[in-house]
Design an enzyme around this catalytic site. Structure first.
Site, PDB file in Angstrom:
ATOM      1  N   TYR A 198     -10.843  -2.580  -4.350  1.00  0.00           N
ATOM      2  CA  TYR A 198     -11.341  -3.746  -5.090  1.00  0.00           C
ATOM      3  C   TYR A 198     -11.180  -3.574  -6.601  1.00  0.00           C
ATOM      4  CZ  TYR A 198     -14.575  -7.432  -6.626  1.00  0.00           C
ATOM      5  OH  TYR A 198     -15.142  -8.539  -7.227  1.00  0.00           O
ATOM      6  N   ALA A 199     -11.664  -2.458  -7.143  1.00  0.00           N
ATOM      7  CA  ALA A 199     -11.624  -2.249  -8.588  1.00  0.00           C
ATOM      8  C   ALA A 199     -10.198  -2.179  -9.111  1.00  0.00           C
ATOM      9  CB  ALA A 199     -12.379  -0.974  -8.958  1.00  0.00           C
ATOM     10  N   ASN A 231      -9.746 -17.575  -7.321  1.00  0.00           N
ATOM     11  CA  ASN A 231     -11.079 -17.064  -7.021  1.00  0.00           C
ATOM     12  C   ASN A 231     -11.130 -16.193  -5.771  1.00  0.00           C
ATOM     13  OD1 ASN A 231     -14.210 -17.233  -6.810  1.00  0.00           O
ATOM     14  ND2 ASN A 231     -13.489 -18.184  -4.927  1.00  0.00           N
TER      15      ASN A 231
END
Length: 218
Positions: free
Chosen positions: A142-143, A76
């Site tokens: 991030y992507a 996570n």
């Protein structure tokens, strides 16, 4: 009793996932970077805590001794920094370490124990921002890191025996420190699909990408 590790489990979606797995009857360990914050969260949740800094390869290596004993792994932990992609030199390295290399190493550490037990559930918390079908978004790398995490999920599932279920999920736009206060979903909303995937029955899916318990396109 099955044991679950939730990285970044001291706040936000990770904390909600840890609470949900605790309520499902699992022994839960939250992997956290800051031991003080982790201890406070673990005490509040009634779960265990281990220091695990995914930005630090040494910390990951030191975790191998106990990660091999888990039944459920929820990757996570993540970062989102407001910088442009092509100027994100340090951010790129940090993002790939925390959201790709770290999960890869933890999956590699967990696999032998899961094979011995003939049971395993691996959940990679990804994002629609890492989906080719939905378009890339977010700051820095991030992507790209989330797209790589999706690829890691699919490739790992192809090498895992069927009794180890390996899936990715998108929690949606969640009101957390990362998502902001305007997000329409609660951490519990965002955690639901991860909890479902972490507790799949024997005939459950593997190698998929899910949101709200429904498979979505990569």
């Amino acid at each position: 009793m099955k044991t679950a590790l939730v990285t970044g489990g001291n706040r936000g979606i990770g904390k909600a996932i840890a609470a949900g797995l605790r309520d499902a009857g699992l022994r839960v360990i939250i992997g956290v970077r800051d031991p003080d914050l982790g201890a406070a969260a673990a005490s509040e949740l009634g779960v265990e805590m281990k220091r695990l800094d995914l930005a630090d390869p040494v910390s990951i290596t030191e975790s191998f001794a106990w990660v091999g004993e888990i039944d459920v792994l929820v990757n996570n932990a993540g970062i989102l920094e407001d910088v442009s992609f092509l100027e994100a030199n340090e951010n790129f390295a940090r993002s790939m370490q925390i959201m790709v290399r770290g999960p890869f190493e933890l999956m590699r550490a967990a696999k032998p124990g899961m094979i011995t037990k003939r049971y395993g559930r691996i959940v990679n918390v990804s994002s629609g921002w890492g989906s080719f079908s939905e378009g890339f978004g977010g700051g820095g790398a991030y992507a790209v890191a989330k797209a790589a995490l999706n690829a890691l999920t699919l490739r790992a599932s192809q090498e895992m025996p069927d009794y180890i279920k390996c899936n990715a999920m998108c929690p949606g736009w969640v009101a957390t420190r990362m998502g902001g206060n305007q997000a329409p979903r609660s951490p519990e909303d965002g955690a639901d699909t991860a909890i479902w995937l972490a507790t799949l029955p024997e005939g459950g899916p593997t190698g998929g990408f899910f949101r709200d318990r429904t498979e979505i396109d990569w």
